[in-house]
Enzyme design. Structure first.
Site, short mmCIF file in Angstrom:
data_model
loop_
_atom_site.label_atom_id
_atom_site.label_comp_id
_atom_site.label_asym_id
_atom_site.label_seq_id
_atom_site.Cartn_x
_atom_site.Cartn_y
_atom_site.Cartn_z
CD GLU A 1 -2.57 1.14 2.74
OE1 GLU A 1 -3.55 1.88 2.87
OE2 GLU A 1 -2.20 0.33 3.62
CE LYS B 1 -7.13 1.29 3.28
NZ LYS B 1 -5.93 1.72 4.05
CB CYS C 1 -4.43 -1.90 4.14
SG CYS C 1 -3.62 -2.14 5.76
CG LEU D 1 26.34 4.87 28.61
CD1 LEU D 1 27.64 4.12 28.37
CD2 LEU D 1 25.15 4.06 28.14
CB SER D 2 22.23 6.29 34.41
OG SER D 2 21.49 5.10 34.19
CB SER E 1 21.18 4.22 30.04
OG SER E 1 21.86 3.68 31.15
#
Length: 540
Positions: free
Chosen positions: A41, A112, A148, A290-291, A296
């Site tokens: 589609e 459609k 669809c 980055l903790s 994370s």
């Protein structure tokens, strides 16, 4: 008949790029012996095009590209989804259509009939209901064409009309469906169930061709397939990747229906969604704060798979409150992933902000305001790195946190894409363990330790929230199933806890409206499928 399945990954609005994909797939499938090629589609413009359809030249540019495609077709016909301009501009500007192209020209147009306006869909905003006939004749066979949603009203619960009844009356030899059907957990099972009901109604084989790839928040799985007239799967394409295969309907090979591994499908979907969001937006690098925590860590692991370890930058941003184990876990994760790693302490920025605010806050006790200075200092530095290096900053909040507002605007919510924002916290843990199934990627300590925002000493998430098993159960009922407080209490949850969680969800709608777009993997995500007002007073 040999049907060529063009399960492609187009980019919304990239008309020339999509044309090249279409032509490449057509040539490949014809070379494999296809007697008919089917595209998804709106394959020409990508799905969903949304308000691109309102741009003055968009429809004409699509038509020009379709004519170029048709001019390069040979005797093998191809069905191509495209937005068809309606010359009479008294109503909606387009039909959602499919063109049958062969021998250098367009032979027939199919439109459609059913336009979804629920969940993530708003097709009634742009398209008119189709009127054209629904079949064509080829190779001695009568072939029906549907797009669809035309198949999804088989039980009559979604629309008044049912094109399947009209198609069944035509006594077809084959039914084709061109789709752009977004994926969520268990979507494939429900989709196959619908298709089997359709086959039973039309009494002929069905070929279903779905798009794959990510566009904004939506992830499309492909999973194109064929069913025989008994409803058995005879052919299928892979999930979450482009695929050009020829389904030889005369030589069926019944497919064993295996139970899907939900968590593995989630992993594949998120990797695809992240990769396409980045690449289609022009990014090749990803950036993550980055903790040392699990959110994370999972985000970073997915980013490495999507974009490659050489393209991921991880930055630790400790304050004096950050624990040694969190700093160590962040460093170990970066080493495990093989990504670029930096540490940028934020304490000087926090101290400076507190000093500047001191006179204004004089006489007031420290509270969450001071805690959030840490999160916002981190957001400041991460966005600066993103700016300078041209890397897409990935936010790391999960669905549980986003639901109750356990996140900081202009702090940890900073970024361009929320990768795991549709995963409840319990599922984040499940995905982390799945990622570690072959060898340790995410440090075990990250998985084992109690979750904490680490914005004050010895802080734990459980200080402010119920245990995540309880929280996620309440959130699933309230957000995704629309249950009332009373219904949740009847399920066994404590009334006071339920009332508190429901209040948090309702009060924090304003935060979610300012959040980065998130990848959708559940039936109802915070995003385009959920249109809740920010200012509202309904309390059920």
């Amino acid at each position: 008949m040999k049907v060529g399945i063009a399960q492609i990954n187009p980019t919304v609005g990239d008309l020339s790029g999509n044309l090249n994909i279409l032509l490449g797939a057509y040539d490949k499938l014809v070379g494999k012996g296809a007697e008919l090629v089917v595209f998804p589609e709106l394959a020409l413009c990508g799905y969903p095009p949304r308000d691109l359809l309102l741009k003055k030249n968009f429809g004409f540019d699509c038509l020009r590209m379709l004519e170029e495609f048709a001019s390069q077709t040979g005797s093998c016909p191809a069905l191509v989804g495209f937005p068809e301009i309606i010359q009479d501009q008294s109503g909606k500007p387009f039909h959602n259509s499919a063109a049958l192209c062969s021998s250098g020209k367009m032979d027939q147009i199919f439109q459609k009939r059913l336009l979804p306006t629920y969940d993530v869909f708003d097709e009634d905003r742009y398209f008119c209901v189709g009127q054209n006939q629904l079949y064509f004749n080829h190779a001695g066979k009568k072939i029906g064409v549907s797009i669809c949603e035309d198949l999804w009203n088989i039980d009559g619960s979604l629309h008044r009309d049912n094109p399947i009844e009209e198609l069944a009356a035509e006594k077809l030899d084959l039914l084709i469906n061109l789709s752009a059907s977004p994926w969520h957990v268990h979507k494939k099972d429900s989709r196959i169930s619908i298709l089997q009901k359709v086959v039973k109604a039309v009494q002929c084989p069905l070929v279903y061709v779905n798009v794959t790839g990510g566009n904004d928040e939506l992830i499309f799985d492909g999973s194109s397939l064929a069913l025989n007239k008994s409803g058995q799967q005879t052919h299928r394409c892979s999930m979450f990747s482009p695929n050009c295969e020829v389904f030889d309907l005369q030589n069926p090979n019944p497919v064993v229906q295996e139970k899907e591994d939900d968590i593995e499908c989630i992993r594949q979907a998120l990797v695809l969604g992240l990769r396409d969001y980045a690449y289609k937006s022009g990014f090749s690098k990803g950036l993550i704060g980055l903790s040392g925590g699990i959110d994370s860590a999972v985000t970073a692991a997915l980013a490495v798979e999507a974009l490659g370890q050489e393209n991921i930058i991880g930055i630790s941003l400790p304050s004096f409150i950050s624990s040694e184990h969190s700093k160590n876990d962040a460093r170990e994760l970066a080493q495990n992933l093989g990504i670029t790693y930096h540490s940028l302490p934020i304490q000087k920025i926090v101290d400076s902000a507190e000093a500047e605010l001191g006179p204004l806050f004089e006489g007031m006790s420290p509270d969450v305001t001071e805690e959030n200075l840490q999160a916002r200092s981190r957001g400041l530095l991460l966005m600066a790195v993103s700016n300078k290096l041209g890397a897409l900053l990935l936010t790391t909040g999960n669905k549980s946190e986003l639901a109750v507002g356990y996140c900081t605007l202009y702090g940890d919510m900073c970024g361009g894409l929320a990768v795991i924002s549709d995963l409840p916290k319990t599922q984040v843990f499940e995905l982390a363990k799945h990622l570690n199934k072959d060898f340790e990627i995410i440090p075990q300590n990250t998985i084992d330790k109690p979750p904490s925002a680490e914005l004050r000493p010895d802080q734990k998430d459980s200080d402010s929230l119920p245990e995540y098993e309880i929280l996620d159960g309440i959130l699933h009922g309230y957000v995704e199933e629309g249950l009332s407080i009373q219904s949740l209490v009847e399920q066994g949850y404590g009334k006071e806890i339920v009332q508190n969680i429901v209040s948090l969800v309702d009060r924090n709608e304003y935060k979610r409206k300012q959040a980065a777009p998130g990848l959708k993997i559940t039936p109802l995500a915070f995003g385009i499928g959920r249109r809740m007002p920010i200012v509202q007073k309904y309390r059920n």
